[in-house]
Design a protein around this motif. Structure first.
Motif, short mmCIF file in Angstrom:
data_model
loop_
_atom_site.label_atom_id
_atom_site.label_comp_id
_atom_site.label_asym_id
_atom_site.label_seq_id
_atom_site.Cartn_x
_atom_site.Cartn_y
_atom_site.Cartn_z
N GLY A 1 3.88 2.64 -5.80
CA GLY A 1 4.92 2.39 -5.66
C GLY A 1 5.80 1.14 -5.23
O GLY A 1 6.72 1.27 -4.55
N LEU A 2 5.35 0.19 -5.57
CA LEU A 2 5.90 -0.91 -5.40
C LEU A 2 7.05 -1.37 -6.31
O LEU A 2 6.92 -0.67 -7.45
N VAL A 3 8.10 -1.72 -5.79
CA VAL A 3 9.63 -1.65 -6.34
C VAL A 3 9.65 -2.47 -7.77
O VAL A 3 10.50 -2.03 -8.47
N ASP A 4 8.88 -3.48 -7.74
CA ASP A 4 8.65 -4.22 -9.19
C ASP A 4 7.72 -3.82 -10.17
O ASP A 4 7.79 -4.57 -11.18
N GLY A 5 7.02 -3.00 -9.76
CA GLY A 5 5.85 -2.61 -10.55
C GLY A 5 4.79 -3.33 -10.92
O GLY A 5 3.98 -3.17 -11.69
N ALA A 6 4.74 -4.55 -10.11
CA ALA A 6 3.57 -5.66 -10.53
C ALA A 6 2.37 -5.18 -9.47
O ALA A 6 2.44 -4.35 -8.58
N GLU A 7 1.10 -5.80 -9.90
CA GLU A 7 -0.08 -5.49 -9.25
C GLU A 7 -0.37 -6.40 -8.32
O GLU A 7 -1.36 -7.15 -8.30
N HIS A 8 0.44 -6.40 -7.19
CA HIS A 8 0.19 -7.52 -5.99
C HIS A 8 -0.97 -6.72 -5.17
O HIS A 8 -1.09 -5.45 -5.27
N ILE A 9 -1.62 -7.61 -4.55
CA ILE A 9 -2.75 -7.02 -3.72
C ILE A 9 -2.71 -7.71 -2.23
O ILE A 9 -1.92 -8.88 -2.17
N ALA A 10 -3.27 -7.10 -1.15
CA ALA A 10 -3.32 -7.65 0.18
C ALA A 10 -4.88 -7.76 0.63
O ALA A 10 -5.60 -7.10 -0.11
N LEU A 11 -4.86 -8.95 1.06
CA LEU A 11 -6.38 -9.22 1.56
C LEU A 11 -6.37 -9.02 3.21
O LEU A 11 -5.71 -9.92 3.67
N VAL A 12 -6.97 -8.31 3.56
CA VAL A 12 -6.96 -8.10 5.01
C VAL A 12 -8.18 -8.60 5.55
O VAL A 12 -9.29 -8.42 5.05
N LEU A 13 -8.02 -9.66 6.42
CA LEU A 13 -9.23 -10.62 6.91
C LEU A 13 -9.08 -10.70 8.41
O LEU A 13 -8.19 -10.44 9.16
N GLY A 14 -10.28 -10.90 8.86
CA GLY A 14 -10.59 -11.01 10.53
C GLY A 14 -10.65 -9.58 11.01
O GLY A 14 -10.37 -8.47 10.60
N GLY A 15 -11.28 -9.66 12.38
CA GLY A 15 -11.58 -8.31 13.16
C GLY A 15 -10.53 -8.21 14.21
O GLY A 15 -10.76 -8.13 15.23
N ARG A 16 -9.36 -8.23 13.75
CA ARG A 16 -8.17 -8.18 14.79
C ARG A 16 -8.10 -6.83 15.37
O ARG A 16 -8.29 -5.95 14.91
N THR A 17 -8.32 -6.77 17.03
CA THR A 17 -8.24 -5.66 17.61
C THR A 17 -6.61 -5.53 18.46
O THR A 17 -6.64 -4.61 19.12
N GLY A 18 -5.88 -6.51 18.32
CA GLY A 18 -4.60 -6.24 19.08
C GLY A 18 -4.00 -7.87 18.48
O GLY A 18 -4.29 -8.71 18.05
#
Length: 211
Positions: free
Chosen positions: A34-51
């Motif tokens: 459902g990205l508005v521009d139809g492109a194949e963007h990705i997210a890299l979630v990094l680290g062990g953030r707890t807050g």
């Protein structure tokens, strides 16, 4: 670029990453519907953030710099720096398919040819009849919303990124500059970014490379 329906997470997969200098880290790579521009963007979630507030970078794809190590820009070193810093702090790197500040790979290479003839990076785009910077960060905001991120610290030297995110409803708590990755081949590029679009690059940091 108007936002239509919200985006949703499509896939999450853990991928071990290794950079040319030997640095390695594991990222959770996220794709979206459902990205508005139809492109194949990705997210890299990094680290062990707890807050706390996540550290986020919007990194525009640069095939020449990210993959082939071109020294004409600072994109590859910025990507390497961002992954390490976000992994340490906890947060997200959005890898956006916006080659050449949104003009595409072929147009970017055409612009390089004009830069070789004396134009700077922005003048070359306009000489081709293209925007100086065609990037719209609406898809990035959709991705952040799908990941539950409404407030962030933004890792960037580009004030336009913070401005667009704020206008689109994201709270940018702090803007955190990246390092200055200067080479003899990208000095004109970095000077143009600092002078023309007010990137937070201290020109004094470039003097030793020029000398």
């Amino acid at each position: 670029m108007p936002t239509s329906t919200p985006a949703a997470v499509r896939t999450r997969v853990r991928i071990p990453l290794r950079f040319a200098d030997g640095y390695s880290v594991t990222a959770e790579v996220v794709t979206f519907h459902g990205l508005v521009d139809g492109a194949e963007h990705i997210a890299l979630v990094l680290g062990g953030r707890t807050g706390g507030t996540p550290l986020v970078r919007l990194h525009s794809e640069c095939l020449t710099g990210d993959v082939f190590g071109s020294a004409r820009c600072d994109c590859g070193p910025q990507l390497r720096e961002a992954v390490a810093r976000i992994d340490g702090a906890g947060g997200v790197l959005l890898y956006l398919r916006q080659e050449g500040r949104g003009i595409g790979l072929y147009n970017k290479l055409d612009a390089y040819a004009l830069q070789d003839a004396g134009l700077d990076t922005y003048q070359a785009n306009t000489a081709l009849g293209l925007p100086e910077d065609a990037r719209d960060y609406t898809p990035a905001v959709q991705m952040l919303a799908a990941l539950g991120v409404a407030e962030l610290d933004l890792l960037t030297n580009n004030p336009d990124k913070a401005r667009q995110l704020r206008e689109l409803g994201i709270t940018v708590a702090e803007t955190v500059p990246t390092g200055v990755h200067a080479t003899p081949d990208n000095l004109r590029y970095l000077h143009a970014k600092a002078a023309h679009t007010h990137h937070t690059i201290a020109l004094s940091d470039l003097a030793h490379v020029a000398g």
